[in-house]
Every structure is written in C-alpha cells, then in structure tokens.
Scaffold this motif. Structure first.
Motif, PDB file in Angstrom:
ATOM      1  N   VAL A   6       0.837  -1.206   0.000  1.00 43.26           N
ATOM      2  CA  VAL A   6       0.000   0.000   0.000  1.00 43.26           C
ATOM      3  C   VAL A   6       0.868   1.250   0.000  1.00 43.26           C
ATOM      4  O   VAL A   6       0.622   2.202  -0.758  1.00 43.26           O
ATOM      5  CB  VAL A   6      -0.956   0.008   1.209  1.00 43.26           C
ATOM      6  N   ASN A  18       1.157   3.974  -2.827  1.00 40.59           N
ATOM      7  CA  ASN A  18       0.567   5.237  -2.389  1.00 40.59           C
ATOM      8  C   ASN A  18       1.512   5.918  -1.400  1.00 40.59           C
ATOM      9  O   ASN A  18       1.195   6.047  -0.216  1.00 40.59           O
ATOM     10  CB  ASN A  18      -0.789   4.987  -1.720  1.00 40.59           C
ATOM     11  N   ARG A  26      -3.223  -0.003  -7.583  1.00 45.90           N
ATOM     12  CA  ARG A  26      -2.735   1.042  -8.483  1.00 45.90           C
ATOM     13  C   ARG A  26      -2.514   0.480  -9.884  1.00 45.90           C
ATOM     14  O   ARG A  26      -1.744  -0.465 -10.068  1.00 45.90           O
ATOM     15  CB  ARG A  26      -1.448   1.657  -7.965  1.00 45.90           C
ATOM     16  N   ARG A  62     -10.861   3.383  -3.700  1.00 46.41           N
ATOM     17  CA  ARG A  62     -10.349   2.710  -2.501  1.00 46.41           C
ATOM     18  C   ARG A  62      -9.480   3.661  -1.679  1.00 46.41           C
ATOM     19  O   ARG A  62      -9.477   3.588  -0.448  1.00 46.41           O
ATOM     20  CB  ARG A  62      -9.550   1.467  -2.902  1.00 46.41           C
ATOM     21  N   ARG A  63      -8.750   4.561  -2.314  1.00 46.48           N
ATOM     22  CA  ARG A  63      -8.007   5.581  -1.576  1.00 46.48           C
ATOM     23  C   ARG A  63      -8.974   6.470  -0.799  1.00 46.48           C
ATOM     24  O   ARG A  63      -8.716   6.825   0.353  1.00 46.48           O
ATOM     25  CB  ARG A  63      -7.170   6.440  -2.550  1.00 46.48           C
ATOM     26  N   HIS A  64     -10.074   6.820  -1.429  1.00 50.86           N
ATOM     27  CA  HIS A  64     -11.085   7.665  -0.781  1.00 50.86           C
ATOM     28  C   HIS A  64     -11.662   6.960   0.440  1.00 50.86           C
ATOM     29  O   HIS A  64     -11.850   7.579   1.503  1.00 50.86           O
ATOM     30  CB  HIS A  64     -12.183   7.997  -1.795  1.00 50.86           C
ATOM     31  N   TRP A 120      -9.085   2.459  -8.105  1.00 46.36           N
ATOM     32  CA  TRP A 120      -7.967   2.744  -7.196  1.00 46.36           C
ATOM     33  C   TRP A 120      -8.240   4.023  -6.409  1.00 46.36           C
ATOM     34  O   TRP A 120      -8.083   4.046  -5.180  1.00 46.36           O
ATOM     35  CB  TRP A 120      -6.673   2.864  -8.011  1.00 46.36           C
ATOM     36  N   GLN A 121      -8.679   5.072  -7.080  1.00 38.87           N
ATOM     37  CA  GLN A 121      -8.988   6.324  -6.397  1.00 38.87           C
ATOM     38  C   GLN A 121     -10.144   6.145  -5.406  1.00 38.87           C
ATOM     39  O   GLN A 121     -10.158   6.754  -4.328  1.00 38.87           O
ATOM     40  CB  GLN A 121      -9.344   7.410  -7.419  1.00 38.87           C
ATOM     41  N   THR A 174      -9.175   7.006   3.269  1.00 40.46           N
ATOM     42  CA  THR A 174      -9.108   8.339   3.886  1.00 40.46           C
ATOM     43  C   THR A 174     -10.311   8.596   4.784  1.00 40.46           C
ATOM     44  O   THR A 174     -10.175   9.118   5.897  1.00 40.46           O
ATOM     45  CB  THR A 174      -9.012   9.419   2.798  1.00 40.46           C
ATOM     46  N   THR A 197      -0.899   8.562   9.218  1.00 37.32           N
ATOM     47  CA  THR A 197      -1.280   7.162   9.046  1.00 37.32           C
ATOM     48  C   THR A 197      -0.550   6.286  10.044  1.00 37.32           C
ATOM     49  O   THR A 197      -1.152   5.392  10.670  1.00 37.32           O
ATOM     50  CB  THR A 197      -0.975   6.695   7.616  1.00 37.32           C
ATOM     51  N   LEU A 225      -7.097  -1.565  -0.389  1.00 41.68           N
ATOM     52  CA  LEU A 225      -6.347  -0.631  -1.219  1.00 41.68           C
ATOM     53  C   LEU A 225      -5.116  -1.283  -1.839  1.00 41.68           C
ATOM     54  O   LEU A 225      -4.586  -0.797  -2.843  1.00 41.68           O
ATOM     55  CB  LEU A 225      -5.942   0.593  -0.381  1.00 41.68           C
ATOM     56  N   LEU A 270       0.487   8.308   1.384  1.00 44.74           N
ATOM     57  CA  LEU A 270      -0.214   7.826   2.574  1.00 44.74           C
ATOM     58  C   LEU A 270       0.745   7.318   3.655  1.00 44.74           C
ATOM     59  O   LEU A 270       0.331   7.083   4.797  1.00 44.74           O
ATOM     60  CB  LEU A 270      -1.183   6.705   2.199  1.00 44.74           C
TER      61      LEU A 270
END
Length: 315
Positions: free
Chosen positions: A139, A143, A261, A277-279, A274-275, A282, A151, A257, A146
């Motif tokens: 991850v 990313n 990517r 799962r990032r959201h 991907w975006q 977060t 985190t 996540l 992150l």
C-alpha cells in the motif's frame, strides 16, 4: 489422472494459486490441485479440524500423475453465503435475513473455536499481523503519500488498542464468499490474527466493494450480527469483541487498497477504482481518528464516487 474419467467435474480455476477445483459426481467431495501452498493449507486445515474449527475434513491427499499436489475434502454445501445472498435478492439490495443470521451463526462457531485455542505470541507477532493483513508495504509503495506521520500514528494506535487481545489461528480472508452454512473454506492465507479479526468485519467489508456485489447489509442485520459475536465472545473470554471493530476496519481499508494502483494509464476504470479505494481509506482514517470506529454505512457507492470524481468533487 483425467478428472472427467474418474468422476470429477471441473468447477473453476483456483483464484489465489495455481491449480483447479473439481467436485465429485454426487457432490459430497471437492478435489483441489496445487503446489506447496495447497499442501501447507491442508496441513493447517487438519490441525484446526482437530481443534474444533468448522472446516471441511481432509479425506485424502497425494500427488497427481503430472506432479501436482491434490487434496480431497468433504463438501460443506454447494452454495456459499455470497451465492445465496445474490440468489435471494428480490429486486432490492438488502441481504435476506436468513443469510445474515446464518453468517452470524457460523461466525460465532468459528470465534468460539478460536477463543478456545489461544496462541502464545512471539515478540512482534501483532505488528507482523498488521503488515500482513493490511499489505502495508505494498500500500505504501503504491501510495507513498499515505505513508506519513498521520497514518503511522493511527496504525500505532491500532496496535496499542489490540495489545491485550489474544492471538488465534485465523483465516485472514474471511467473508461471505468463503462461508457456507456448515463452515468455512479456503484457508490458504491462514496466520495468527487478534481474536475477532476474521469474523467481526464480514458484513462491514461488503461496503468496500462499492455496491458491485449486488447486496448490502441493513443496519439491523449488522447490529444483530455484532451482538451474536459479542455474546459468543463474552461466554468464551468474558469480553466483547465488537469494541475492536473500528481497528479491524482500518486495517481492512488498507487491505482493500493493496495491489490496486493500475499500471496501464489507459484503463480509466481501474484508475477510478484505485482512487475510490483511496477515498474509502481516507474516510475510514478520519472516522477512526475522531471516534475510534469506522462506519461503513457512510461510504459512498462506487458509482456515486465515480460520478462525483468525473464532476470534480473528488481528487
């Protein structure tokens, strides 16, 4: 061996490893082929069967004519709870109560068996679980933004919070696709987990699929599910397990996540997922920081996120 000639019908390729799955003509046995990973899984499965875990009994194992390892195990049924959930939809998206309540019954069986056979941890065992269950290295590689103080602080809080939770032999990939009314299948990702990690998030993680599974759990079903597991845990350990759900869901947010990517810049669909799962990670992080919990009911569906993303509402 020719499986068709010997009464075995091909079911599917194994998704997590080399090999395939076959079913006997009468539907009472399954035969899986693979390599060293399957051999290790069968050995683990034999061990937890002896500990009272609700898993298929291994009936036979050996090597095929072409050198692959195989294992034959009893069938726990021909339909997982995921398949039952999809089949029982009647125009809506809410799980049928029978599916949710059966999920609670099987989860309670597993939780009680795990609680009865606690494993003495080695130094660093909990950190090892976090890195393995959350795929944290992958991850953070995919990313790097992150991988920050915020985190890391939240994950350290997770470890502190779970520091007194007993470690048990776990599934690590538990969910409705691996659950049947008679028990739990597919133990290839087994390892030590804090008690409750396998079973507690099972209805919550449906939300990470963004609605693509076709169903969701209602608030009432989620409450009944957690209450059943708390009851089982109180009887076995004297402590409820639902108090750790937020910590487990933050780790699950990392898990979902991982490996997301895209490498192909033309695959806009994969980029959006991907975006998305990032959201979700977060949002989960923000909730956990504020309340120590994660409420997946507040997660947007994938189609909602995609519409907002295209409109410029999300980064």
């Amino acid at each position: 061996m020719n499986e068709n000639e010997n009464g075995w019908r091909f079911v599917k390729k194994r998704t997590a490893a080399d090999g395939a799955v076959y079913v006997s003509a009468d539907g009472t046995r399954y035969r899986r082929t693979g390599g060293a990973d399957l051999q290790a899984e069968a050995a683990f499965q034999r061990r937890i069967t002896d500990l009272g875990y609700p898993v298929p009994h291994v009936l036979e194992e050996g090597v095929t004519d072409d050198g692959h390892y195989y294992v034959v195990e009893e069938s726990l049924g021909d339909q997982t709870l995921h398949e039952r959930a999809v089949a029982s939809l009647d125009g809506g998206r809410t799980l049928h109560d029978d599916v949710a309540d059966t999920a609670a019954q099987v989860a309670a069986l597993l939780l009680r068996a795990q609680a009865a056979h606690v494993v003495e941890p080695a130094p660093g065992s909990l950190r090892q679980w976090l890195d393995s269950a959350g795929f944290t290295q992958n991850v953070f590689q995919e990313n790097p933004d992150l991988d920050n103080t915020r985190t890391r602080a939240a994950l350290d809080h997770v470890l502190d919070r779970l520091g007194t939770v007993p470690l048990v032999r776990g599934h690590l990939d538990y969910g409705l696709p691996n659950v049947l009314p008679a028990g739990v299948i597919d133990w290839q990702h087994h390892g030590l987990v804090p008690l409750g990690y396998d079973v507690l998030p099972a209805l919550e993680i449906i939300a990470f699929k963004g609605g693509t599974k076709g169903y969701t759990a209602s608030p009432g079903q989620r409450r009944r599910y957690l209450a059943a597991l708390d009851d089982a845990s109180l009887q076995a350990t004297g402590q409820p397990v639902s108090q750790n759900l937020g910590a487990y869901l933050l780790v699950k947010a990392l898990f979902f996540l991982a490996l997301m990517r895209p490498t192909d810049p033309t695959r806009i669909d994969k980029h959006l997922k991907w975006q998305y799962r990032r959201h979700l990670f977060t949002k989960g992080l923000e909730q956990y920081e504020r309340t120590g919990t994660v409420d997946t009911a507040l997660f947007p569906r994938l189609e909602e996120f995609t519409a907002g993303h295209c409109a410029g509402d999300h980064p």
